[in-house]
Design a protein around this motif. Structure first.
Motif, PDB file in Angstrom:
ATOM      1  N   UNK A 168       0.826  -1.222   0.000  1.00  0.00           N
ATOM      2  CA  UNK A 168       0.000   0.000   0.000  1.00  0.00           C
ATOM      3  C   UNK A 168       0.853   1.263   0.000  1.00  0.00           C
ATOM      4  N   UNK A 169       2.023   1.168   0.622  1.00  0.00           N
ATOM      5  CA  UNK A 169       2.905   2.332   0.667  1.00  0.00           C
ATOM      6  C   UNK A 169       3.307   2.740  -0.746  1.00  0.00           C
ATOM      7  N   UNK A 170       3.642   1.745  -1.556  1.00  0.00           N
ATOM      8  CA  UNK A 170       3.976   2.012  -2.962  1.00  0.00           C
ATOM      9  C   UNK A 170       2.756   2.559  -3.701  1.00  0.00           C
ATOM     10  N   UNK A 171       1.615   1.932  -3.456  1.00  0.00           N
ATOM     11  CA  UNK A 171       0.387   2.349  -4.144  1.00  0.00           C
ATOM     12  C   UNK A 171       0.104   3.824  -3.860  1.00  0.00           C
ATOM     13  N   UNK A 172       0.228   4.177  -2.596  1.00  0.00           N
ATOM     14  CA  UNK A 172      -0.079   5.547  -2.176  1.00  0.00           C
ATOM     15  C   UNK A 172       0.839   6.557  -2.875  1.00  0.00           C
ATOM     16  N   UNK A 173       2.141   6.284  -2.808  1.00  0.00           N
ATOM     17  CA  UNK A 173       3.099   7.219  -3.387  1.00  0.00           C
ATOM     18  C   UNK A 173       3.010   7.253  -4.917  1.00  0.00           C
ATOM     19  N   UNK A 174       2.931   6.083  -5.533  1.00  0.00           N
ATOM     20  CA  UNK A 174       2.937   6.033  -6.991  1.00  0.00           C
ATOM     21  C   UNK A 174       1.647   6.590  -7.579  1.00  0.00           C
ATOM     22  N   UNK A 175       0.527   6.372  -6.888  1.00  0.00           N
ATOM     23  CA  UNK A 175      -0.745   6.933  -7.367  1.00  0.00           C
ATOM     24  C   UNK A 175      -0.666   8.460  -7.376  1.00  0.00           C
TER      25      UNK A 175
END
Lengths: 287, 526
Positions: A168-175
């Motif tokens: 989710x950390x990646x999802x949050x930043x990349x989104x």
């Protein structure tokens, strides 16, 4: 007097940093250079680099060090791939704004749970005899693995926990990064006849590269320090199959009471992390 | 920015029409929101955790007040509301119990004294909270109980002891080797000698486990024994009416009842890297086969024929365990037995109560227990015993007063009240013999260690055996062994290879500690 006033305001913050950051660091360095055995009778003496030399000769430490980097690399790679796929999906035109918001709200939940709680949760879900996953596999007539009991599946299981919680950390930043790309670029690319792969390669990826880099470094360091999952699922076993460095230092300090040696091991590990991070930053900076 | 403008900007962001500044600002906001979310979540989680750890002390206090003053019928109703087990044991202070009436005036100097005691959160801490109001009322002292999470409690106490902060007067532990051997707790001999109410003979079987170099360092609290539990009903179905006496008998019984097709497995025990694989299981097999952990010369003694047979027998037994046995730690063994998955289980005493609790168990009234059967080289059953005790830190500035509270906890009245409340075990021979408490635990077949079919008879007999291994470095020895034995149990390395590797590590540990028969005398334990 006026010229010094800004520095006066900084004093509380500096004191706080010294007390909470610098002092423990310096004290741990001191601990690694003496021969303290936690709680046991001993005669305190300065041993120089003895603990460091001992660590370098310690096969178990070296094997745990490699295992820890392998663990962090696999975790971060999987999180990056899953995070990127999810981010690209929820920012694409096929997903409505409402759906995107709902998805993001759900995906952020794992980040809010304490690591120990997540470890316990997976211990129950993946329990060989009482777990939900194996129950379903049995119902489907499939061979249910002994998740935490077998050396190879135990390692994969703790990777799975890390990936589940931190993707989710990646999802949050990349989104956020993808959404910040000006649409003009995509429109221009479309006019020039660029396909989805070319658009991703030449527009999206370069634009979100700093976000990827930050997330990779941040999570890589986080996974290297993983402790909780091991502590509540495998205790480093079977054998030493899941003995990450953070668990090994705990083992040395609190079970073998070798506080000084444990601190030296932690320092060597920290230095490898520092060197690797600086190396990565340098490589990326050059680009 | 007006509401309409905000909406426009948001809409613009979603349709990817943002300036770079807006994009950076939005990213920063999302980041800040994420961090804030984590902080709020963590605080919420911490608060929720705190509520779980801390028992409702006020409720308990009220319960005690009313229990003492109400009729027996009323008392049953009230106690049931706090989900205590069956409640026919008298919880009122017994007149013949001097701890409750203080005929010697021994507690008079405690008025206004505050005693701080650190406990593992859960059953044992809750029991102290449950009984302490009576002590406070009688003496005017104040008891503060610290509730520490089980996973880190002993680590925290070790750090506390090493740093000598003086934050706690007393605490509970099982690790006499570390705390007494390291000089972190005081010997209690003088206090025991001057104690007018203790009746040493009544606790001599349980206090012996807290002796180090001729001195007693703890008063027993919730003493436990590691035993073999069994399903009486299933054994009877197979025509077996007594527990196994030897390893051969045990293995035959396990083979007889093991039926994976029906999800009934022979045995559960800790076969993972959790330290019970060594300090509970391997020790039991080793001792019941006539072996020793450390010999009189302070050298590892487990790597001989007896130790090899013990480990090979463990490996053989594990084959009749549930598929997940190689991940089993403490609670998994309890769950396997209470859910009816296994016929035998090697476990510490709390299983005797879990198995009889309808909220936790599907096998209520069907369980029994016995001591470890004898191995081919053994002469009598053995089981590790000891469990927990209360010790006083060397930093305590009022040890004689703290001792009085610890001694009061051991009173027969309190022992009965605590087992009725939540299963904290009695430490007195007189209470273990009391027929009133028999109903709280599993009911074994009648056999030589439980002639009346009482679990507590079996427990009492086990305490008399006195088998233990005490050493400040024992934790290191056990942890090294756990990693190695867990591999041997899975067949990754042979039993002999495992014992050789472990022996080498133990030799290094003992050599580094500087033990020898010449300087320390013969090693006095097992």
């Amino acid at each position: 007097m006026r010229s010094y006033s800004p520095f006066l305001f900084l004093i509380p913050a500096i004191i706080l940093i010294i007390l909470t950051g610098l002092y423990p660091l310096v004290h741990s360095l001191y601990l690694s250079l003496v021969n303290i055995k936690l709680g046991l009778p001993y005669k305190l003496r300065f041993v120089g680099l003895h603990n460091y030399m001992k660590a370098i000769m310690d096969e178990r430490f070296l094997s745990d060090l490699l295992l820890t980097y392998k663990y962090a690399a696999i975790c971060v790679l999987l999180q990056l791939v899953f995070g990127l796929v999810i981010s690209l999906t929820i920012t694409s035109r096929i997903v409505s704004e409402k759906m995107r918001n709902i998805t993001l709200s759900i995906l952020i939940a794992p980040l809010l749970f304490p690591y120990v709680a997540v470890g316990q949760l997976f211990r129950l879900i993946l329990s060989t005899d009482f777990g939900l996953v194996n129950y379903i596999l049995n119902v489907l007539g499939m061979q249910a693995p002994d998740w935490f009991g077998n050396a190879s599946t135990a390692f994969l299981s703790i990777v799975l926990i890390d990936v589940w919680q931190n993707t989710s950390f990646f999802v949050l930043l990349l989104t956020a990064a993808i959404l910040s790309i000006p649409t003009d670029y995509y429109e221009a690319a479309a006019i020039d006849g660029a396909g989805p792969i070319q658009t991703f390669k030449f527009i999206t990826l370069p634009y979100i590269y700093p976000a990827i880099f930050f997330a990779v470094i941040f999570r890589f360091l986080g996974s290297l320090k993983a402790w909780d999952y091991v502590a509540v699922t495998t205790y480093g076993g079977p054998g030493t199959a899941t003995e990450l460095i953070s668990w090994y230092t705990t083992f040395l300090a609190f079970y073998k009471y070798e506080l000084s040696y444990s601190t030296a091991v932690a320092w060597i590990f920290n230095l490898t992390m520092l060197v690797l991070t600086l190396l990565l930053i340098r490589i990326v900076w050059r680009r | 920015m007006s509401g309409q403008n905000k909406k426009k900007a948001y809409s613009s962001m979603l349709s990817k029409k943002l300036s770079r500044r807006q994009a950076i600002s939005t990213t920063a906001k999302i980041g800040v929101a994420a961090v804030a979310g984590v902080v709020v979540g963590s605080i919420g989680g911490w608060l929720a955790g705190s509520q779980l750890v801390k028992p409702a002390t006020v409720t308990m206090t009220q319960t005690i007040e009313r229990t003492v003053t109400e009729t027996v019928t009323k008392r049953e109703e009230i106690t049931k509301t706090i989900t205590a087990p069956a409640t026919t044991v008298s919880t009122a202070p017994a007149k013949e119990d001097p701890y409750m009436t203080d005929p010697e005036g021994w507690f008079k100097d405690l008025k206004g004294v505050t005693i701080r005691i650190a406990e593992e959160a859960g059953r044992m801490a809750d029991a102290i909270e449950y009984i302490k109001p009576d002590f406070e009322k009688m003496t005017g002292a104040k008891i503060e109980v610290g509730h520490f999470p089980a996973d880190t409690f002993q680590h925290e106490m070790r750090v506390e002891a090493t740093q000598r902060t003086g934050a706690w007067d007393a605490f509970e532990t099982w690790d006499i080797g570390f705390f007494a051997g390291g000089g972190h707790v005081i010997p209690l001999d003088d206090y025991i000698k001057d104690d007018p109410y203790l009746n040493f003979d009544d606790i001599k079987d349980t206090i012996q486990y807290f002796e180090w170099k001729g001195h007693y360092y703890m008063l027993p609290y919730n003493p436990e024994v590691f035993m073999v539990y069994y399903r009486r009903d299933i054994l009877e179905e197979h025509g077996i009416t007594r527990p196994p006496r030897t390893w051969d008998e045990w293995l035959d019984m396990i083979k007889e009842v093991h039926n994976p097709d029906k999800k009934i497995y022979g045995i559960a025990f800790t076969a993972s890297r959790f330290w019970h694989v060594v300090d509970s299981n391997f020790w039991s097999f080793l001792w019941s086969n006539g072996g020793r952990v450390i010999n009189e010369d302070w050298e590892p003694a487990f790597n001989d024929e007896k130790g090899l047979e013990a480990l090979e027998f463990m490996i053989e037994l594990a084959k009749y365990g549930p598929p997940g046995i190689y991940t089993y730690e403490y609670m998994d063994v309890n769950t396997a037995f209470c859910q009816g998955l296994v016929v035998f289980a090697n476990q510490w005493t709390p299983l005797a109560f879990h198995a009889e609790d309808p909220k936790m168990s599907k096998v209520v009234g069907k369980g029994g227990a016995t001591l470890f059967p004898v191995g081919p080289h053994g002469d009598k059953p053995h089981s590790p015993a000891g469990g927990w005790g209360h010790a006083i830190f060397v930093t305590c500035d009022k040890p004689e007063k703290v001792y009085k509270f610890l001694s009061w906890i051991t009173s027969p009245t309190n022992q009965k009240r605590m087992i009725a409340y939540n299963g904290v075990l009695p430490n007195r021979a007189s209470v273990l013999k009391d027929p009133e408490i028999a109903k709280y635990a599993v009911k074994p077949f009648k056999h030589e260690w439980a002639p009346n079919g009482s679990y507590f008879e079996c427990l009492s007999n086990a305490f008399k055996l006195g088998y233990r291994v005490v050493l400040p470095e024992i934790s290191a020895i056990v942890q090294e062994g756990a990693a190695i034995l867990s591999e041997a149990l899975q067949g990754k390395i042979s039993a002999k290879e495992a014992l050789n590797t472990w022996e080498q590590k133990v030799k290094e540990i003992l050599k580094e500690a500087g033990y020898s028969k010449a300087t320390h005398g013969p090693y006095p334990y097992y």
